[in-house]
Design a protein around this motif. Structure first.
Motif, PDB file in Angstrom:
ATOM      1  N   THR A   1     -16.459 -31.571 -41.884  1.00 59.84           N
ATOM      2  CA  THR A   1     -16.488 -32.561 -40.814  1.00 59.84           C
ATOM      3  C   THR A   1     -17.580 -32.280 -39.790  1.00 59.84           C
ATOM      4  N   ALA A   2     -17.937 -33.324 -39.070  1.00 57.23           N
ATOM      5  CA  ALA A   2     -18.778 -33.221 -37.879  1.00 57.23           C
ATOM      6  C   ALA A   2     -18.421 -34.385 -36.972  1.00 57.23           C
ATOM      7  N   ILE A   3     -18.628 -34.200 -35.676  1.00 57.89           N
ATOM      8  CA  ILE A   3     -18.392 -35.250 -34.685  1.00 57.89           C
ATOM      9  C   ILE A   3     -19.740 -35.737 -34.175  1.00 57.89           C
ATOM     10  N   ILE A   4     -19.876 -37.046 -34.027  1.00 56.10           N
ATOM     11  CA  ILE A   4     -21.097 -37.633 -33.472  1.00 56.10           C
ATOM     12  C   ILE A   4     -20.785 -38.225 -32.099  1.00 56.10           C
ATOM     13  N   GLU A   5     -21.430 -37.695 -31.071  1.00 60.82           N
ATOM     14  CA  GLU A   5     -21.329 -38.237 -29.713  1.00 60.82           C
ATOM     15  C   GLU A   5     -22.322 -39.385 -29.558  1.00 60.82           C
ATOM     16  N   ARG A   6     -21.842 -40.545 -29.083  1.00 59.88           N
ATOM     17  CA  ARG A   6     -22.737 -41.696 -28.938  1.00 59.88           C
ATOM     18  C   ARG A   6     -22.556 -42.437 -27.610  1.00 59.88           C
ATOM     19  N   GLY A   7     -22.064 -41.695 -26.599  1.00 61.16           N
ATOM     20  CA  GLY A   7     -21.932 -42.286 -25.280  1.00 61.16           C
ATOM     21  C   GLY A   7     -20.593 -42.962 -25.070  1.00 61.16           C
ATOM     22  N   ASN A   8     -20.314 -43.246 -23.809  1.00 53.55           N
ATOM     23  CA  ASN A   8     -19.085 -43.928 -23.412  1.00 53.55           C
ATOM     24  C   ASN A   8     -19.409 -45.248 -22.731  1.00 53.55           C
TER      25      ASN A   8
END
Length: 269
Positions: A160-167
């Motif tokens: 797995t990996a998490i992708i941060e793309r803003g809020n």
């Protein structure tokens, strides 16, 4: 995540890894041109590289927006990119049935931000045995992503990996809370999606806007706070790109940017 990918170059590099390519697969020539350029840069800077391209764009503002050139045609292009340059490839999936279909062609399945809470979709992706990257929903806290990661792992898949793309910030903007990167790294490797974090969605025209002039700023900050990887959509001419051109990086600018980011990475190690 990259330790599970057989084809990835520079796996033992201490540099960040890179997911990059066009927003959508437009044609074979364009995909191969972009991949060739980035593969050369990944060798120049010892950056592990995964080619990205969407085989279908399911989340569009208007019914007449570009959605793709055909699923099988686009997936075959992704396979050709991987075979031609011996690099892993990734694409986003939107329905449970897409998981097994796309897994025949790519190495990493990406779950879109709006769908990251869809349990059946995450399980379907996990059960293919492919690596799974989970985009953090614009509406979720960093802490909430541990549950998405756990769904994949409870399905027997640790890749797995998490992708941060803003809020979401107001109705038509996004902001990145860099405090979330070290938090989410407690659950899984974290990739900062630089270009999608600079989107300005829900424009009155029905076409998403963006702030590409801030790509370097956001990318530098991401590396500085310890992101494991970066996600950058790029195109030879974003002004004619069929999807997300407003926030993509012009391909010719990638070399200089990666050079700067590599030096930041070296400085913080």
């Amino acid at each position: 995540m990259i330790q599970y990918l057989d084809k990835i170059h520079h796996k033992d590099s201490k540099n960040f890894f890179l997911i990059a390519g066009p927003c959508a697969i437009e044609d074979e020539t364009m995909a191969l041109q972009i991949a060739e350029k980035i593969v050369k840069l990944s060798d120049k800077y010892s950056i592990p590289y995964i080619f990205k391209g969407s085989f279908r764009k399911a989340n569009r503002s208007r019914v007449d927006s570009f959605t793709g050139i055909g699923d099988e045609k686009a997936l075959k292009i992704l396979r050709k990119v991987g075979e031609t340059f011996n690099v892993p490839t990734t694409t986003d999936i939107h329905e449970n049935e897409h998981a097994t279909m796309a897994a025949e062609y790519v190495d990493v399945l990406q779950i879109p931000a709006f769908l990251v809470r869809q349990t059946d979709l995450l399980i379907a992706a996990a059960e293919t045995g492919k690596a799974v990257s989970l985009k953090k929903g614009q509406f979720l806290s960093p802490e909430a992503m541990k549950f998405a990661v756990q769904k994949v792992r409870d399905s027997g898949n640790d890749k797995t990996a998490i992708i941060e793309r803003g809020n979401t910030f107001g109705y038509s903007d996004l902001v990145v809370d860099f405090r979330g990167i070290p938090t989410m790294r407690e659950y899984s490797p974290v990739i900062l999606d630089v270009t999608h974090s600079l989107q300005q969605p829900n424009q009155n025209s029905g076409v998403t806007g963006g702030r590409p002039e801030l790509i370097e700023t956001i990318a530098k900050a991401g590396i500085a706070v310890g992101a494991d990887g970066l996600f950058i959509e790029t195109h030879p001419d974003p002004s004619v790109a069929k999807s997300d051109g407003a926030n993509m990086l012009k391909l010719d600018l990638l070399d200089d940017l990666l050079g700067k980011l590599t030096r930041i990475r070296e400085a913080i190690l």
